[in-house]
Design an enzyme around this catalytic site. Structure first.
Site, PDB file in Angstrom:
ATOM      1  CD  GLU A   1      13.247  37.454  33.420  1.00 29.75           C
ATOM      2  OE1 GLU A   1      12.730  37.745  34.350  1.00 29.75           O
ATOM      3  OE2 GLU A   1      12.619  37.700  32.325  1.00 29.75           O
TER       4      GLU A   1
ATOM      5  CG  HIS B   1       9.023  36.822  33.692  1.00 30.86           C
ATOM      6  ND1 HIS B   1      10.180  37.762  33.367  1.00 30.86           N
ATOM      7  CD2 HIS B   1       8.095  37.438  33.914  1.00 30.86           C
ATOM      8  CE1 HIS B   1       9.317  38.843  33.049  1.00 30.86           C
ATOM      9  NE2 HIS B   1       7.962  38.613  33.172  1.00 30.86           N
TER      10      HIS B   1
ATOM     11  CD1 TRP C   1       4.341  36.440  33.076  1.00 28.96           C
ATOM     12  CD2 TRP C   1       2.479  36.202  31.679  1.00 28.96           C
ATOM     13  NE1 TRP C   1       4.676  35.498  32.237  1.00 28.96           N
ATOM     14  CE2 TRP C   1       3.684  35.426  31.252  1.00 28.96           C
ATOM     15  CE3 TRP C   1       1.354  36.268  31.021  1.00 28.96           C
ATOM     16  CZ2 TRP C   1       3.690  34.411  29.967  1.00 28.96           C
ATOM     17  CZ3 TRP C   1       1.391  35.437  29.862  1.00 28.96           C
ATOM     18  CH2 TRP C   1       2.529  34.749  29.196  1.00 28.96           C
TER      19      TRP C   1
ATOM     20  NE  ARG D   1      10.265  44.475  32.159  1.00 29.72           N
ATOM     21  CZ  ARG D   1       9.102  44.184  31.846  1.00 29.72           C
ATOM     22  NH1 ARG D   1       8.797  43.272  32.742  1.00 29.72           N
ATOM     23  NH2 ARG D   1       8.421  44.103  30.678  1.00 29.72           N
TER      24      ARG D   1
END
Length: 313
Positions: free
Chosen positions: A259, A280, A283, A230
């Site tokens: 974001e 980001h 993932w 984070r």
């Protein structure tokens, strides 16, 4: 039952609509003033990052279930959900492999200065009088020390990969803790000993801006920082200052505190050196995305059948 996905564009593709769903509203994005109207009459909400706080939930008497399309659920007011009998589920573990491999990729990119060499080669190599061009000093991974803050699934997976590469792995104890835990090293010692520090802890009031200028100053000037957890774990203004001043060697960040970030974000400025910034996506390997979609679908079916999965409220 009516299902509303509030921020569908955060996923590369949508989950499958359940057969039992009577109304399916898959919204690309939902601004804060639109949340209540978007969810009015819905029994189920799917959200990735759109926040559902108490003042919003109190205006949604039909809402019975929230499926968070992620592992972290800090965007949900769990106390308000419990008060209203709203069940909340997340999708744990879907990105463990993807994020941990992303950390190792960043580790190689930083220690071997891959971005700098790749960006300079087309111009520098033809002009060279030798067969190679030496720019930034390249460092091996083997024998280096990796400090890990957070020993959950992802932190542990990163540690296992790093050990397989011949690194010494240190798991940091909680900052300020005087109680020793087996398998952990005091936080300040991890800062001082690590060649690379990677963050994998949740964002809580205790970890907010855990990495600030004081913490960065305790690291080696040759050390690197990686964050795929984070953005709020880092004081970003102070990190920008530290990178400009050479307090640490550099950083790889996949997350920021806001974001998408504003164009004037301190870490988006063109004079920030030795910063590898990605939007980001640690993932989002194809397998990670597939795991997430199947997890959302399983959570929806579990709730519909009266057996909710991965309940966090």
């Amino acid at each position: 039952m009516k299902i509303v996905m509030l921020d569908g564009d955060t996923l590369p593709q949508p989950p499958l609509r359940p057969e039992w769903c009577t109304a399916w509203d898959f919204r690309a994005t939902t601004a804060h003033p639109e949340i209540v109207s978007a969810l009015r009459g819905a029994q189920i909400a799917i959200t990735n990052k759109v926040p559902l706080r108490a003042e919003t939930l109190h205006q949604l008497p039909d809402l019975r279930y929230i499926c968070v399309a992620a592992t972290g659920y800090d965007c949900i007011d769990l106390d308000a959900c419990r008060e209203r009998g709203i069940v909340v589920s997340n999708v744990p573990g879907y990105s463990t492999r993807s994020v941990s491999e992303g950390v190792i990729a960043a580790l190689f990119a930083l220690r071997r200065h891959l971005v700098d060499y790749a960006n300079s080669t087309r111009a520098a190599w033809p002009a060279s009088s030798h067969f190679c061009v030496h720019r930034q000093p390249i460092q091996d991974i083997f024998g280096a020390t990796l400090g890990i803050v957070g020993k959950g699934d992802i932190g542990s997976a990163v540690g296992a990969m790093a050990e397989a590469l011949g690194m010494t792995v240190l798991y940091a104890n909680r900052k300020g803790s005087s109680a020793p835990r087996t398998g952990y090293v005091p936080f300040e010692e991890v800062l001082a000993r690590s060649d690379v520090l990677t963050l994998h802890c949740p964002l809580t009031p205790q970890t907010q801006q855990l990495i600030n200028l004081r913490a960065l100053a305790q690291m080696k000037p040759s050390a690197w920082l990686i964050n795929t957890a984070r953005g709020g774990l880092i004081n970003e203004t102070e990190l920008a200052h530290a990178l400009r001043q050479g307090v640490i060697a550099g950083a790889a960040l996949d997350v920021l505190s806001s974001e998408p970030p504003a164009a004037d974000h301190p870490l988006l400025q063109p004079d920030i050196p030795n910063l590898l910034l990605t939007p980001h996506i640690a993932w989002a390997s194809q397998q990670g995305v597939n795991n997430l979609l199947r997890g959302i679908e399983a959570n929806l079916d579990g709730f519909a059948q009266g057996n909710p999965l991965h309940v966090v409220s």
